[in-house]
Design an enzyme around this catalytic site. Structure first.
Site, PDB file in Angstrom:
ATOM      1  N   ASN A 189      24.531 -28.244  23.758  1.00  0.00           N
ATOM      2  CA  ASN A 189      23.783 -27.133  23.156  1.00  0.00           C
ATOM      3  C   ASN A 189      22.306 -27.404  23.456  1.00  0.00           C
ATOM      4  OD1 ASN A 189      26.033 -25.851  22.036  1.00  0.00           O
ATOM      5  ND2 ASN A 189      25.970 -27.172  20.220  1.00  0.00           N
ATOM      6  N   GLU A 207      29.961 -20.402  22.028  1.00  0.00           N
ATOM      7  CA  GLU A 207      29.332 -20.627  20.716  1.00  0.00           C
ATOM      8  C   GLU A 207      27.846 -20.266  20.739  1.00  0.00           C
ATOM      9  OE1 GLU A 207      30.477 -24.709  19.798  1.00  0.00           O
ATOM     10  OE2 GLU A 207      32.379 -23.970  18.971  1.00  0.00           O
ATOM     11  N   ARG A 215      42.604 -18.019  20.092  1.00  0.00           N
ATOM     12  CA  ARG A 215      41.584 -18.905  20.670  1.00  0.00           C
ATOM     13  C   ARG A 215      42.209 -19.918  21.637  1.00  0.00           C
ATOM     14  NH1 ARG A 215      37.248 -22.594  17.278  1.00  0.00           N
ATOM     15  NH2 ARG A 215      37.074 -24.246  18.830  1.00  0.00           N
ATOM     16  N   LYS A 239      38.495 -29.653  27.695  1.00  0.00           N
ATOM     17  CA  LYS A 239      38.853 -30.492  26.543  1.00  0.00           C
ATOM     18  C   LYS A 239      40.350 -30.807  26.588  1.00  0.00           C
ATOM     19  CE  LYS A 239      35.171 -29.101  23.398  1.00  0.00           C
ATOM     20  NZ  LYS A 239      34.747 -28.783  22.035  1.00  0.00           N
ATOM     21  N   ASP A 276      40.021 -27.720  19.743  1.00  0.00           N
ATOM     22  CA  ASP A 276      38.770 -28.469  19.638  1.00  0.00           C
ATOM     23  C   ASP A 276      38.989 -29.835  18.982  1.00  0.00           C
ATOM     24  OD1 ASP A 276      36.129 -29.095  19.748  1.00  0.00           O
ATOM     25  OD2 ASP A 276      35.495 -27.765  18.130  1.00  0.00           O
ATOM     26  N   GLU A 285      34.656 -36.455  15.276  1.00  0.00           N
ATOM     27  CA  GLU A 285      34.303 -35.256  14.516  1.00  0.00           C
ATOM     28  C   GLU A 285      35.417 -34.820  13.565  1.00  0.00           C
ATOM     29  OE1 GLU A 285      33.199 -31.959  16.995  1.00  0.00           O
ATOM     30  OE2 GLU A 285      33.020 -30.577  15.293  1.00  0.00           O
ATOM     31  N   TRP A 329      36.063 -18.149  13.415  1.00  0.00           N
ATOM     32  CA  TRP A 329      36.169 -19.088  14.527  1.00  0.00           C
ATOM     33  C   TRP A 329      37.536 -19.125  15.227  1.00  0.00           C
ATOM     34  CZ3 TRP A 329      31.718 -21.188  16.170  1.00  0.00           C
ATOM     35  CH2 TRP A 329      30.647 -21.183  15.281  1.00  0.00           C
TER      36      TRP A 329
END
Ligand code: GCV
Length: 671
Positions: A203, A287, A337, A361, A366, A394, A532
């Site tokens: 980002n 995103e 998604r 990924k 995610d 995460e 999301w």
């Protein structure tokens, strides 16, 4: 070396040497056996280059620390006589090496200086693990040419999804000057075969967009110089709309000649400052980040714009496939998604330039504790691909819970994604990337045991056939000494922690029952009515997402036929992924013979019990591990035990209240 370690421990800005501590070998016989073979060191003809220089320094320091010898060094002047440590060239890939031992010699032959460096580290690792020199003969070369760590660090010093302090590279808008810590960082990376790092967040905000301008590049060049000595290339994440963000153009359209010229000029400036710069990592149309869609262009057009600009310098583009609609309505059951990466990218197979790698990924969502492998790996045979794993925990306990991830990663690497003679994922990608779990905490990772994930990633990227248990043993021996009992106990402490984490969090592959935004702790409906695309659809009758071709989103159909069939049917779908692929009633009977609801209760009770036992199990290390490590880990384990109980109670209560089905074992379910 020892001096350096002590200095780094003693000072305020202390940092741990992690697995490069080179603890002295206690066994006199073993020490003797190695010293006999390593008392001299013959290096290849000519002045050693930078990498070979690093290798030789590492060998000298490491050997002096491990076995207390300082080999006398001489340069070869013709065919080597086999005595002592002989370092020589051999035909083969530049990163490949071979180590062979004789009665009074060790031969380290390498295809290039990179190979000599990796071979030097391997030799030291072998000695540090207490392995005997007799009859040793190994030959290694990496499975994938690019082995990379991506940091999500911001210029202000914060780290997105960082659980180990602040950035190692940036502070308050400035790039930190290189120091001993950066050197140690580069050595640690090289020691596990990492040869590339991207140091800023994917980002890319306004201030980081400036990293590709001369003023910043001057500082980055200093970092690149330290990394270079250890064979690690510097990459940066870039903002696709940089010309626009910087106010230099009124568009970032990849087909606009002015944009093309802008990126060409940037590349020229970057490579002038850092001649061996690696290239760019790009998060586009994801995103909220800008991308080619804004201009009606596809991702091949977007990636190729950058690829063309960097190609003259040998640069590469790691173009991320984490592209999905993050403005979904939970009532919309058609949009899935999980389908997104495949739907966006698979039609583009064959259209990317050779220096583009699609960075995918491991799973389609995610980094959840459990997801199926991304079907995209099997769908783009004409495109170079990078596997992106997340060492940063995460969704797996944020480095407060111990969660040994190589066991999870291995399930992906071993999946036969393409079919045929060897269709394993590990053989289907050209690069391995991990999102970093590092920060400026003295132990790098917050949790001392999370170092094993960093170490394990490097080892698997080098050789995906290694067993997670062996990697754990290696890491334990290198970090804490070659004592067999200690090593076995530490390895067995790590093993099973990922499965335990999985069992006390969201059940059977459904994922996402976490608190929104920071993603720590249980919240079954935290993401259920959000935008999301992360739903479990639990109601009073059942739970799970129908992703079948027959009645659901069709995601299951994105795999090759055998896998598609496996996932399509409840009868064959593996239990651990059942709720990822199917919506089932609570009474549905799993292969294990349990109903879904009883599985949920049992898994959560058992997982929390596993966690509850961790602090007590840890006590066995009192006295055998350094005090600071012992007590810091103990603190975290106590938290983990409590937090796992919270997870158990929240998730079990949620399902009990929704379903009304009591626990067959009559345990107390409450919160
Ligand atoms: C860097 C997830 C994380 C984000 C991250 C993103 C990505 O959504 O929560 O913090 O952004 O993945 O991989 O780009």
């Amino acid at each position: 070396m020892r001096h350096h370690i002590e200095a780094s421990r003693g000072s305020k800005a202390a940092f741990s040497p992690a697995w490069l501590i080179y603890r002295p070998i206690r066994d006199a016989e073993l020490r003797g056996a190695w010293s006999r073979r390593l008392s001299t060191m013959t290096t290849p003809e000519g002045r050693p280059g930078r990498l070979l220089g690093s290798a030789l320094r590492e060998l000298k320091d490491g050997l002096s620390s491990l076995i207390g010898i300082e080999p006398t060094t001489r340069r070869s002047s013709g065919p080597a006589t086999m005595r002592g440590l002989v370092i020589e060239r051999r035909p083969g890939g530049t990163e490949s090496f071979e180590i062979e031992t004789g009665p009074d010699w060790v031969r380290l032959s390498a295809g290039g200086d990179e190979g000599a460096l990796y071979g030097a580290f391997r030799l030291l690792q072998i000695i540090a693990q207490g392995i005997k020199p007799e009859g040793l003969h190994i030959a290694e070369s990496p499975n994938a040419a690019l082995r990379m760590i991506d940091h999500w660090d911001n210029l202000d010093g914060s780290v997105e999804r960082g659980y180990a302090g602040r950035s190692l590279f940036f502070r308050d808008g400035k790039i930190l000057p290189p120091g001993p810590r950066l050197e140690m960082y580069a050595r640690l990376m090289a020691s596990i075969g990492i040869n590339a790092v991207a140091i800023n967040n994917v980002n890319v905000h306004r201030s980081e967009t400036e990293l590709i301008y001369p003023q910043r590049l001057r500082n980055l060049a200093e970092i690149a110089a330290v990394l270079r000595s250890w064979g690690v290339k510097l990459f940066l994440s870039v903002n696709f709309a940089a010309p626009l963000t910087m106010g230099e153009l009124d568009t970032a359209d990849p087909l606009d000649p002015r944009v093309v010229a802008w990126w060409e000029k940037r590349a020229q400036v970057i490579w002038k400052a850092i001649p061996d710069f690696g290239g760019f990592v790009v998060k586009a149309d994801s995103e909220g980040r800008p991308g080619p869609f804004t201009y009606g262009r596809d991702h091949a057009e977007g990636a190729n714009l950058l690829a063309r600009a960097v190609a003259p310098y040998g640069g590469r583009i790691l173009w991320r496939c984490f592209v999905y609609n993050c403005l979904q309505d939970w009532r919309d059951r058609r949009t899935d998604r999980a389908r997104a990466a495949y739907d966006h990218f698979s039609p583009l197979d064959g259209r990317f330039l050779d220096n583009v790698l699609l960075q995918i990924k491991n799973g389609p969502m995610d980094f959840q504790p459990r997801e199926p492998v991304s079907p995209l790996f099997g769908a783009m045979p004409r495109t170079a691909k990078a596997l992106e794993l997340q060492a940063a925990q995460e969704y797996t306990g944020q480095q407060r819970h111990v969660c040994y991830l190589p066991e999870q990663w291995k399930t992906y690497l071993d999946t036969d994604i393409r079919g045929g003679s060897d269709g394993r994922l590990s053989r289907s990608v050209d690069a391995f990337v991990a999102v970093s779990n590092l920060g400026d905490d003295p132990n790098w990772c917050g949790h001392d045991l999370a170092q094993a994930n960093w170490y394990g990633f490097g080892r698997l990227a080098w050789n995906p056939d290694l067993a997670p248990a062996d990697i754990a043993r290696e890491w334990a021996a290198l970090s804490f000494g070659a004592d067999k009992t200690l090593v076995e106990e530490l390895a067995s402490f790590l093993l099973g922690t990922w499965r335990a984490y999985e069992s006390y969090t969201a059940p059977l592959g459904v994922g996402w029952m976490v608190n929104p935004s920071h993603h720590y702790g249980p919240n079954p409906d935290g993401y259920e009515y959000d935008r999301w695309g992360t739903y479990h659809f639990a109601d009073r009758d059942g739970v799970g997402v129908d992703r079948t071709k027959a009645t659901g989103s069709g995601y299951a159909g994105q795999y090759r036929p055998e896998l598609a069939d496996l996932y399509e049917h409840k009868e064959t779908c593996p239990d651990e992924l059942l709720l990822f692929f199917h919506h089932v009633p609570y009474g549905h009977v799993l292969h294990s013979g349990k109903t879904v609801i009883q599985h949920i209760y049992d898994a959560h009770f058992e997982g929390a019990e596993f966690a509850a036992a961790l602090p007590e199990r840890w006590r066995v290390f009192e006295g055998s591990l350094p005090k600071d490590v012992y007590s810091a880990v103990l603190d975290r384990l106590r938290h983990q035990a409590e937090h796992a109980a919270l997870w158990r109670d929240v998730i079990n209560t949620f399902f009990y209240r929704l379903s009304g089905v009591p626990d067959a074992k009559g345990r107390l379910i409450y919160r």
